[in-house]
Design a protein around this motif. Structure first.
Motif: not given
Lengths: 264, 264
Positions: B67-69, B115
């Protein structure tokens, strides 16, 4: 005449009913043998993504067992007829990262936007340790498990960052491998230890002064074993200072209906 | 003189560079043998908790790998020097649940509040199927995998609900157990099949008319095997109509640097 029942033999429903009506044990360690115990972290919906991302990125400390819908105090899968506002022995309330209250009933602090995370607890595998012949010193000594804030930083997520908290159990050297193997079989209850041996490697200066729970006496030769702990979110709340968080009181857990298959 | 290289032998870095500069294969199935492939779902931060909760509650369809910021198009663990805006062959853009664009470059659609969820893809275990002697018909036939919207509802989460999408691979009867065992060893790539046999049990009326990807020809005796599919979030977006979502185009995946240990 009702005979008193050992806490280890109570059903989760019986234990939760006791807590709901005011029983306040020092710890739930040893209660309801063979059932999963869980840490509680409830945060406003606005912080819930950060909290879930934090848990996802730190699975050893925060193995998520269940997440409630915003405002709903009733778990759907871990227990029936349970109310997270009343069915734990005690709660801690944090405002802006400061502990403002420890209460036996959280009803007055519950909010319609709270999302509750139920996180696996290492108390769950203590019965399996005992079955495998590994002594559990804090139970022998009638104490809460000792928990320490370490110098290991968790992987941050959004507005949440902070140190790893560990629980400690002293184990005779000949049983270290057994304790490791038993706990490893419970990956959603923190799994294998994160460290065995010198507390200084985790930045723990003095085993006799845990930040949470009670100190426990080591027998001669005992080696301290450290497991990631579901109190980590509380240390993270203290470090990150979100507006509000509601948690269990360390060592006083939510006892679920989830039964384990324990070694004979 | 540069010799053409088979897609299966490209490194993920080489494949991503091709996609970045405009290569648009029908599918990434069969590319970069031995590397994990991932579905993309990017949603505004406001919807990210619901999306992560949905994934958590539907782990077979949505096994989250990273999961990306918010706003960050660069994965941190699955690939180095990758850019999620450009490094997939093609993207789909959804507004209020409607597919409004399919584009080879998502830069113009990227937002600072997105996100990104990278979700395991069953293409990942196809090399292991082949190694185990299980034919992969859509690769043999030079097609994309067929994907179907089923009548099975996912567990809802917040504002997100919708049907399970499955991929289908026809397998000779004698190899069904092998295919099940091989895929089961890849739990974060959808794992074991959700159904084997009659498509009607999933509400699929006609195997020749998949909602996504291409139809594939069954050999005489072949039995259809169905796996949960990472296109499920797209069906959920269509059903739940959130303001915005950016995804991969079905069958055209993000190829990660994550290498697998394949059976010899």
């Amino acid at each position: 005449m009702r005979l008193p029942v050992q806490p280890s033999l109570l059903t989760p429903t019986q234990a939760r009913a006791q807590f709901r009506t005011g029983a306040l044990p020092l710890t739930t360690s040893g209660w309801c043998r063979g059932h999963t115990q869980a840490n509680l972290l409830a945060v406003p919906h606005d912080l819930a993504f950060d909290a879930l991302l934090f848990a996802y990125r730190n699975p050893a400390a925060c193995p998520v067992l269940e997440i409630t819908d915003p405002g709903d105090p009733h778990p759907r899968s871990l227990a029936v007829d349970a109310d997270l506002r009343t069915d734990l022995p005690a709660y801690r309330v944090y405002e802006n990262g400061t502990l403002v209250a420890e209460v036996p009933d959280a009803t007055d602090y519950w909010r319609d936007d709270l999302v509750a995370f139920l996180i696996g607890c290492s108390f769950t595998f203590e019965a399996a340790l005992t079955s495998a012949g590994v002594p559990v010193r804090h139970i022998e000594q009638g104490r809460n498990v000792p928990m320490y804030v370490t110098t290991r930083e968790c992987v941050p997520a959004g507005r949440l960052s902070g140190p790893l908290v560990v629980s400690m159990r002293p184990v005779p050297p000949a049983l270290i491998d057994t304790a490791r193997e038993v706990s490893e079989a419970f990956p959603t209850m923190h799994g294998a230890p994160v460290h065995v041996g010198d507390p200084a490697e985790l930045g723990i200066a003095d085993l006799a002064r845990p930040e949470f729970g009670d100190p426990v006496d080591l027998h001669p030769g005992d080696v301290p074993m450290f497991w990631a702990c579901g109190v980590t979110p509380q240390a993270v709340v203290m470090a990150s200072r979100p507006e509000f968080a509601l948690t269990h009181a360390p060592g006083r857990m939510f006892i679920t209906d989830q039964a384990l298959v324990l070694p004979a």
